[in-house]
Design a protein around this motif. Structure first.
Motif, PDB file in Angstrom:
ATOM      1  N   ASP A   1       0.863  -1.180   0.000  1.00  0.00           N
ATOM      2  CA  ASP A   1       0.000   0.000   0.000  1.00  0.00           C
ATOM      3  C   ASP A   1       0.893   1.221   0.000  1.00  0.00           C
TER       4      ASP A   1
ATOM      5  N   SER B   1      -0.003   4.225  -0.452  1.00  0.00           N
ATOM      6  CA  SER B   1      -0.727   5.316   0.203  1.00  0.00           C
ATOM      7  C   SER B   1      -1.961   4.703   0.847  1.00  0.00           C
TER       8      SER B   1
ATOM      9  N   ARG C   1      -4.867   4.752   0.067  1.00  0.00           N
ATOM     10  CA  ARG C   1      -5.881   4.275  -0.867  1.00  0.00           C
ATOM     11  C   ARG C   1      -5.299   3.742  -2.175  1.00  0.00           C
ATOM     12  N   TRP C   2      -3.976   3.652  -2.254  1.00  0.00           N
ATOM     13  CA  TRP C   2      -3.332   3.081  -3.435  1.00  0.00           C
ATOM     14  C   TRP C   2      -2.652   1.776  -3.037  1.00  0.00           C
TER      15      TRP C   2
ATOM     16  N   PHE D   1      -3.074  -3.278  -9.848  1.00  0.00           N
ATOM     17  CA  PHE D   1      -3.173  -1.938  -9.292  1.00  0.00           C
ATOM     18  C   PHE D   1      -4.604  -1.749  -8.779  1.00  0.00           C
TER      19      PHE D   1
ATOM     20  N   ARG E   1      -7.151   1.123  -6.617  1.00  0.00           N
ATOM     21  CA  ARG E   1      -7.352   2.455  -6.046  1.00  0.00           C
ATOM     22  C   ARG E   1      -8.680   2.470  -5.296  1.00  0.00           C
TER      23      ARG E   1
END
Length: 916
Positions: free
Chosen positions: A841, A843, A845-846, A868, A870
Motif C-alpha cells: 500500500d 498510500s 488508498r493506493w 493496481f 485504487r
C-alpha cells in the motif's frame, strides 16, 4: 319536525315522582320475597291444598319520560334510538407520552404543549426526539426542530422513527390524525443507500414522496463524492425507489449518465434480478460481453445464477452456479461451465472449433446433524484443456493446473461392541497433460473395531497376552482408467477392474526391559477378482498371446512382521545465564522384521521358442497379474528395516525481560533416515537410504522441507546398478541419486496483519478449481464479482491529508523449489524455480501487487501478473496487466462498491493482438 326539549322544572318534578313510584315497587317486591322465603323455611305438614299464584294488575300507574332510555323494556325507550350525528372522536386515539430536560410548558390559550432540550415524544409506533418539540393538540400537529448551543451551532436535530424507518431531518411537521408529515432536509438510510432530500412528503408509514433528492452510498452525507439525483421520486421503505428523470453527479458535477426513469429495489432479502455484463475486445474472436445473466433467488435455502459470454465470431460460454444451505444440516455449491470456442474465421487455414466444460461440486454436512454418519463431496472434473483454453478471466489463475481431482464420500458408524465402520467413496484423478483419467466407482470399505479377547474386564491391559487383538477389514473397488475423449461414454467401462480384498490382522504389543516397545503382527488376506488372464506363446507369430478371462477367482496370502523401538532423550544444559540455555535431541530408533512366503502355487509357465521350435526360456506368470489389487508374490521375502527419527529443540532466553520462563524453539521438526536389508535376496540386499526433514523458522514464517536418496551400490559403464558397493568401486560411502528442497516464505509488515486473509475469497476460488491456495499464479480477474474482491475497512484510516510516510503496509510470499537427479550419472537439476507474490500500500488508498517467478533452469520469467487498485471511497478501481506470454492482456474496472448499485460500473478488457 324538531323535538321540543322539556323545561328543567318539569324534568325535576317528573323525575321525583318517578323515584317515589319505583321505591314503592321495590319495597313491595322485597317484602313479598322475604315472607315467601320465611314460609318455605318452616317444616310444617301440609294440611290444606296449595293455592296457585294469581297475576293481578298493579293499581299503581307509572309514568316514564319519553326521552328516558330503558334497556330492559324497549317499549319504554325513546322514539329516537340512535342519534343521526356520529360520535366525534377524541383529540388522540392513543396515549401520548412526552418528556423534556429543561421544561414542559402547556399553554391552554394557544392549545399547545412546548418541550425544550432533549425533548422526546412517543405516540403509537412513532417516536420523535429533538431539541424542541411543539404539540398543537387543537390542530393535531407536531412540530420538531433542533436548537442552537452556546456557540451558535445547530444541535439536537430531530430524529423521526416509525415502523422501523429512521429519518434525520433539520425539522419536520407531523399530523397525528392523518399520519402525514412534511420533512425538511432529511437523511434516511435504506438498505445500505442514503437518501438526502430537501423536502420530503410522508404520505403514510409506507410511502414517501421526495423532490430533488440525492441517492448515494457515500459515507459522508454532508459532502458525498457522488449521487444520483432523483428529481421526483416515490419511496417505499424496504421495498423500492421509483423515480422519473435521473442522472449521475460526481463531486456535484452533472454527468450525461442518466435514465428517463429508474427503479431501485430495496430489500433485506435476496431478490432475483439481472446481472449486467462486462464488455471487451478480443483480436481473435471480436467484441464480447462477459459475465452477464440473471440471478434467481429461489428461496431461503438455494439460489441460482445463470451467466453467459458471447463473442461476435460466434464463440460463447455458459455458466450455472448454485449455492444451497440448510442450517444445522448441510451446505454446498454446484457449478457447471461450458464454452464453445471458435478461432479465426471459417475458410481460413487457422480456423478451429472446440468445446470445453468443467463441473464443480462442494458439499459438507454439519457434524451435529447426525454424529454417526457423514457425507461430503469435492468434485472438480471436466475437459483436460478447460483451464488452458478458457477465455473467461475468472480462470486466469488456474491455467497452469495439471491435475483435476474429485472425491465423494459417505461414512456410517454402527455403534455396538465391537463398533462397525463403513465408508463408500467415489474418486476421480485427471492429468491434464496426458489426458488420462483414473476413477473408482465406487470404493467400499468396512472394518470392525479391534477386539481384545484376553483383556481384563477391569483395569488396563498389560503384557503380551492381554494386548492380543484382532480386526476385520474389507475393501472393494471398481476401478476405471480411461482418457478424456472417452469420458462419460460407454467405452470407458469396458476395461474396468473389479475386486475385493479381505484382511484379518492379528497383533499385540508389550514392553521389554521397561524402555523397549515391541509389537508383532500377522496378517491374513484373501483377494477376490473378476479380471484374470492366461498367457501362451504363439510359435507361428513368435509372440506372447494374452487372453482375458473375466470370471471370479481368488487367492490368499499371509505375512508376519515385528518391530522394536524406543525413544532416547539427550539434554545439554549450558546454564540459565547463557543466551542458549539448553539443547535437546530426541531420537526414535526402530528396527523391524518382515517375512512373506512365496506363493508359487498361483504361478504357471509358458515356453518361448524360436522359429525352429528350439526352447529359449520358460517364463513364469500368474493369472492375477492384471487384477485390481496386484498379484501374490512368487519369491520368498525376508527383510530387516531400520529407521531413525530425530527432533532438535533449543531453550533460549526470551527477549521480553518480563518473561519468567525461557522460550522454546524448534531447530528441526524432523530428520528421518530409513533403509532395509533383504536377507533372502541374492544381490543388492541393501535398499537406498531415504532421508527426509523439515523445519520452520522465524515464528513459522519460513517453512523448509528437504529430502535425499542415497544409494550404497555403484554403477557400471552403462550406468546400470551392480552388486558392488560404491565405496569398493572407488567412490564414496553413498551415491546421491536424487534430492529435493522446497521453501515457502511469508513475510509482512506489522501493520499488514490482515494480508493473509485479504484475498481469501479469491484464493478459495482458485483452490476449488484445483489451483493453489495463494496468489503465486495470479488472481482471478472478475473484478465485478464482489465475492472475489478484498474490500478493506476504511473506518479507522487517516484523513487524506495525514502523513503516510511512516507506515507503508506490505506483504511478500516466496516459494522456492529445486529437484536434483543423478540416478544414472546424469547429474542434472531436473527443475529449479522461484515464484513470488507481493502487495504494498503505497498510500492509504493506493495498492499495487505482482505475481511472477523465474525458471532458473530454463532461464526465463514465468507467468507474470501486475495489479493496481485504487480505493475511491464509495468507488473502487482495479487494473490488472499480464505483460507477456501467450495470455498477455489487460483488464480495467471502475464501479461502485455498494451491492445495491454494483451494476453502475465500467469494465474494459483487451487481449494482445494476433501475432504472426
Amino acid at each position: 319536525m324538531a323535538i321540543q326539549k322539556p323545561s328543567h322544572t318539569f324534568t325535576k318534578i317528573h323525575l321525583k315522582a318517578l323515584q317515589t313510584n319505583i321505591f314503592q315497587i321495590l319495597f313491595t317486591l322485597s317484602f313479598t320475597v322475604l315472607i315467601n322465603t320465611f314460609s318455605f323455611a318452616q317444616d310444617v305438614p301440609k294440611t290444606k291444598p296449595i293455592i296457585n299464584p294469581e297475576a293481578t294488575k298493579d293499581s299503581i300507574n307509572i309514568s316514564v319520560d319519553s326521552l328516558l332510555v330503558n334497556p330492559v323494556n324497549p317499549r319504554l325507550q325513546d322514539s329516537i334510538i340512535q342519534d343521526s350525528i356520529p360520535k366525534k372522536k377524541g383529540l388522540l386515539e392513543d396515549i401520548m407520552t412526552y418528556t423534556a430536560k429543561d421544561y414542559v410548558s402547556i399553554n391552554q390559550k394557544k392549545e399547545k404543549i412546548f418541550l425544550y432540550n432533549e425533548a422526546k415524544m412517543l405516540y403509537q409506533d412513532m417516536e420523535i426526539t429533538a431539541g424542541e418539540i411543539v404539540i398543537n393538540y387543537a390542530k393535531n400537529l407536531v412540530f420538531a426542530k433542533g436548537i442552537k448551543d452556546s456557540l451558535g451551532e445547530y444541535t439536537q436535530a430531530p430524529i423521526f422513527k416509525q415502523a422501523g424507518d429512521v429519518v434525520e431531518p433539520d425539522s419536520l411537521i407531523f399530523n397525528t390524525k392523518t399520519q402525514k408529515a412534511l420533512i425538511y432536509n432529511s437523511k434516511t438510510e435504506q438498505e445500505g443507500g442514503l437518501i438526502i432530500s430537501e423536502i420530503t412528503k410522508k404520505e403514510n408509514d409506507s410511502v414517501y414522496f421526495v423532490n430533488r433528492a440525492k441517492f448515494t452510498t457515500s459515507e459522508d452525507p454532508e459532502n458525498p463524492e457522488y449521487y444520483i439525483l432523483l428529481r421526483k421520486a416515490k419511496i417505499v421503505p424496504g421495498k423500492k425507489v421509483v423515480t422519473g428523470l435521473t442522472n449521475l453527479f460526481i463531486a456535484d458535477v452533472p454527468t450525461p449518465i442518466g435514465l428517463p426513469f429508474a427503479f431501485f429495489p430495496l430489500t433485506k432479502k435476496r431478490t432475483s434480478g439481472v446481472i449486467f455484463p462486462a464488455f471487451g475486445e478480443d483480436s481473435n474472436r471480436g467484441y464480447n460481453i462477459q459475465n452477464g445473466g440473471y440471478y434467481f433467488a429461489i428461496n431461503d435455502y438455494v439460489d441460482l445464477a445463470v451467466l453467459g459470454d458471447y463473442f461476435t465470431n460466434g464463440s460463447y460460454g455458459l455458466r450455472l452456479q448454485s449455492a444451497y444451505a440448510l442450517r444445522y444440516k448441510f451446505r454446498g455449491n454446484l457449478s457447471f461451465r461450458f464454452e464453445n470456442l471458435i478461432t479465426s474465421e471459417r475458410g481460413f487455414p487457422d480456423y478451429a472449433k472446440s468445446s470445453v466444460y468443467n463441473i464443480r461440486w462442494s458439499h459438507s454436512k454439519d457434524g451435529k446433524a447426525n454424529p454417526n454418519s457423514s457425507f461430503s463431496a469435492s468434485v472438480n472434473l471436466g475437459s483436460s484443456t478447460y483451464f488452458q483454453q478458457s477465455i473467461n478471466q475468472l480462470n486466469t489463475s488456474n491455467f497452469l493446473n495439471n491435475t483435476l481431482s474429485s472425491s465423494i464420500s459417505y461414512s456410517k458408524r454402527f455403534q455396538g461392541e465391537p463398533q462397525v465402520n463403513m465408508n463408500l467413496t467415489a474418486t476421480h484423478s485427471q492429468n491434464t497433460n496426458t489426458e488420462t483419467i483414473n476413477m473408482t466407482l465406487p470404493t467400499f470399505q468396512a472394518s470392525v473395531d479391534r477386539v481384545f479377547p484376553f483383556a481384563p474386564k477391569v483395569g488396563s491391559k498389560k503384557g503380551f497376552f492381554q494386548n492380543i487383538n484382532l480386526q476385520y477389514n474389507v475393501r472393494g473397488e471398481n476401478r476405471i482408467q480411461t482418457t478424456d475423449s472417452l469420458f462419460f461414454k460407454k467405452e470407458m467401462f469396458e476395461d474396468a477392474k473389479v475386486g475385493m480384498q479381505h484382511s484379518i490382522p492379528l497383533s499385540t504389543n508389550f514392553k521389554v526391559f521397561k524402555y523397549l516397545s515391541v509389537s508383532t503382527s500377522a496378517n491374513f488376506q484373501e483377494t477376490w477378482t473378476l479380471n484374470t488372464i492366461n498367457k501362451t506363446f504363439d510359435s507361428g507369430l513368435l509372440e506372447v498371446v494374452t487372453t482375458e478371462n473375466n470370471k471370479f477367482d481368488a487367492f490368499r496370502t499371509y505375512n508376519f512382521s515385528a518391530s522394536l523401538g524406543t525413544t532416547i532423550y539427550g539434554m545439554f544444559d549450558f546454564g540459565e545465564d547463557k543466551k542458549i540455555q539448553a539443547f535437546r535431541h530426541v531420537m526414535r530408533p526402530s528396527i523391524s522384521y518382515n517375512i512373506s512366503p512365496a506363493f508359487s502355487k498361483y504361478y504357471d509357465t509358458y515356453e518361448v521358442v524360436d522359429a525352429d521350435g528350439t526352447l529359449i526360456e520358460e517364463v513364469d506368470f500368474t493369472r492375477f497379474e492384471e487384477s485390481i489389487f496386484g498379484a501374490p508374490g512368487n519369491n520368498f521375502s525376508s527383510s530387516i528395516g531400520f529407521s531413525l527419527g530425530n527432533n532438535f529443540e533449543a531453550k533460549v532466553r526470551d527477549k521480553d525481560s518480563t518473561a519468567t520462563e525461557a522460550k522454546k524453539i524448534k531447530l528441526l521438526n524432523n530428520l528421518n533416515f530409513s533403509t532395509s536389508y533383504n536377507i533372502a535376496g541374492d544381490s543388492l540386499k541393501f535398499s537406498p537410504v531415504r532421508m527426509t526433514g523439515g523445519t520452520q523458522l522465524f515464528d513459522n514464517k519460513v517453512s523448509i522441507n528437504f529430502g535425499a536418496t542415497l544409494d550404497p551400490y555403484a554403477l557400471d559403464n552403462n550406468n546400470n546398478k551392480i552388486n558392488t558397493f560404491n565405496i569398493d568401486n572407488g567412490g564414496s560411502l553413498f551415491r546421491l541419486t536424487s534430492a529435493n528442497l522446497t521453501m515457502n516464505y511469508t513475510l509482512s509488515s506489522k501493520d499488514f496483519d490482515t494480508s493473509k486473509n485479504e484475498n481469501q475469497a479469491a484464493n478459495e476460488e482458485s483452490l476449488r478449481s484445483g489451483g493453489r491456495d495463494d496468489d503465486l499464479f495470479g488472481r482471478p480477474e472478475d473484478f465485478a464479482d464482489q465475492r472475489l474482491s478484498s474490500d478493506k475497512d476504511n473506518s479507522k484510516e487517516e484523513e487524506p491529508g495525514a502523513l503516510y510516510s511512516y507506515k507503508m503496509p506490505w506483504s511478500l510470499r516466496i516459494a522456492y523449489a529445486v529437484n536434483y537427479s543423478n540416478t544414472r550419472r546424469q547429474n542434472e537439476i531436473s527443475s529449479h524455480s522461484l515464484m513470488f507474490s507481493g502487495d504494498v500500500d503505497i498510500s492509504p488508498r493506493w495498492s499495487i501487487g505482482a505475481s511472477s517467478g523465474y525458471d532458473l533452469k530454463s532461464k526465463g520469467v514465468t507467468y507474470t501478473q501486475l495489479r493496481f487498485e485504487r480505493d475511491l471511497l464509495s468507488w473502487r478501481m482495479n487494473f490488472s496487466w499480464v505483460p507477456f506470454s501467450s495470455r498477455s492482456s489487460w483488464n480495467f474496472f471502475i464501479g461502485i462498491r455498494s451491492s445495491i448499485l454494483k451494476d453502475l460500473k465500467y469494465e474494459k478488457r483487451k487481449v494482445r493482438d494476433r501475432q504472426l
